[in-house]
Scaffold this motif. Structure first.
Motif, short mmCIF file in Angstrom:
data_model
loop_
_atom_site.label_atom_id
_atom_site.label_comp_id
_atom_site.label_asym_id
_atom_site.label_seq_id
_atom_site.Cartn_x
_atom_site.Cartn_y
_atom_site.Cartn_z
N GLN A 109 0.83 -1.18 0.00
CA GLN A 109 0.00 0.00 0.00
C GLN A 109 0.88 1.25 0.00
O GLN A 109 0.53 2.24 -0.64
N SER A 110 1.98 1.21 0.70
CA SER A 110 2.82 2.40 0.81
C SER A 110 3.39 2.83 -0.54
O SER A 110 3.56 4.02 -0.79
N ASN A 111 3.68 1.87 -1.42
CA ASN A 111 4.18 2.24 -2.74
C ASN A 111 3.13 2.97 -3.57
O ASN A 111 3.45 3.91 -4.30
N TYR A 112 1.90 2.55 -3.45
CA TYR A 112 0.82 3.24 -4.16
C TYR A 112 0.62 4.65 -3.59
O TYR A 112 0.38 5.60 -4.33
N ILE A 113 0.72 4.77 -2.28
CA ILE A 113 0.58 6.09 -1.66
C ILE A 113 1.68 7.02 -2.17
O ILE A 113 1.42 8.17 -2.52
N LYS A 114 2.92 6.50 -2.24
CA LYS A 114 4.03 7.31 -2.75
C LYS A 114 3.78 7.73 -4.19
O LYS A 114 4.02 8.89 -4.56
N ALA A 115 3.31 6.81 -4.99
CA ALA A 115 3.05 7.13 -6.40
C ALA A 115 2.01 8.24 -6.53
O ALA A 115 2.18 9.17 -7.31
N VAL A 116 0.96 8.14 -5.74
CA VAL A 116 -0.11 9.14 -5.78
C VAL A 116 0.41 10.49 -5.26
O VAL A 116 0.13 11.53 -5.83
N GLU A 117 1.18 10.45 -4.18
CA GLU A 117 1.71 11.69 -3.61
C GLU A 117 2.68 12.39 -4.55
O GLU A 117 2.77 13.60 -4.55
N TYR A 118 3.40 11.62 -5.35
CA TYR A 118 4.36 12.21 -6.29
C TYR A 118 3.70 12.65 -7.59
O TYR A 118 4.37 13.07 -8.51
N GLY A 119 2.40 12.53 -7.67
CA GLY A 119 1.67 13.10 -8.80
C GLY A 119 1.60 12.21 -10.02
O GLY A 119 1.58 12.70 -11.14
N THR A 120 1.51 10.93 -9.82
CA THR A 120 1.38 10.02 -10.96
C THR A 120 0.09 10.29 -11.72
O THR A 120 -0.89 10.74 -11.14
N GLU A 121 0.12 10.00 -12.98
CA GLU A 121 -1.09 10.07 -13.81
C GLU A 121 -1.54 8.66 -14.19
O GLU A 121 -2.34 8.48 -15.09
N ASN A 122 -1.02 7.67 -13.49
CA ASN A 122 -1.35 6.28 -13.76
C ASN A 122 -2.64 5.91 -13.04
O ASN A 122 -2.66 5.83 -11.81
N PRO A 123 -3.71 5.68 -13.78
CA PRO A 123 -4.98 5.38 -13.12
C PRO A 123 -4.95 4.10 -12.30
O PRO A 123 -5.64 3.99 -11.28
N ARG A 124 -4.12 3.13 -12.70
CA ARG A 124 -4.03 1.88 -11.95
C ARG A 124 -3.54 2.12 -10.53
O ARG A 124 -4.01 1.48 -9.59
N ALA A 125 -2.63 3.05 -10.34
CA ALA A 125 -2.13 3.35 -8.99
C ALA A 125 -3.27 3.86 -8.11
O ALA A 125 -3.41 3.44 -6.96
N PHE A 126 -4.08 4.76 -8.65
CA PHE A 126 -5.21 5.28 -7.89
C PHE A 126 -6.23 4.19 -7.58
O PHE A 126 -6.73 4.07 -6.46
N PHE A 127 -6.53 3.37 -8.58
CA PHE A 127 -7.52 2.32 -8.38
C PHE A 127 -7.04 1.30 -7.35
O PHE A 127 -7.79 0.94 -6.43
N ARG A 128 -5.81 0.83 -7.51
CA ARG A 128 -5.29 -0.18 -6.57
C ARG A 128 -5.23 0.38 -5.15
O ARG A 128 -5.53 -0.33 -4.20
#
Length: 94
Positions: free
Chosen positions: A1-20
């Motif tokens: 979960q922490s990797n997804y949180i980091k991805a979202v916090e760093y401004g990813t535009e990857n919808p899979r990160a948000f969904f997961r």
């Protein structure tokens, strides 16, 4: 979960990160509103992704937001008329 949180916090535009992240929060933290926020963002980034629409619709239904759930399932039916899961979930909302 922490990797997804980091991805979202760093401004990813990857919808899979948000969904997961939404799915993981829903399962582990039981914070449905936070999960809803992430799942909405995934659908915003990938509006034709049936997996994301189904997940968002299911979460809306769990929260008792049946009109919103219905809207997601109807979107799926427009994208894929043969989607039995969306059809079944629409019937369950009636």
């Amino acid at each position: 979960q922490s990797n997804y949180i980091k991805a979202v916090e760093y401004g990813t535009e990857n919808p899979r990160a948000f969904f997961r992240l939404g799915v993981l929060i829903r399962r582990t933290d039981d914070d449905r509103r936070q999960a809803l926020s992430y799942m909405r963002q995934a659908v915003t980034l990938a509006p034709d992704n049936i997996e994301y629409l189904l997940g968002l619709g299911e979460l809306y239904a769990e929260l008792g937001l049946n009109l919103n759930a219905r809207s997601q399932y109807e979107r799926i039916r427009k994208l894929d008329r043969s989607n039995d899961e969306a059809k079944t979930r629409l019937k369950a909302l009636k």
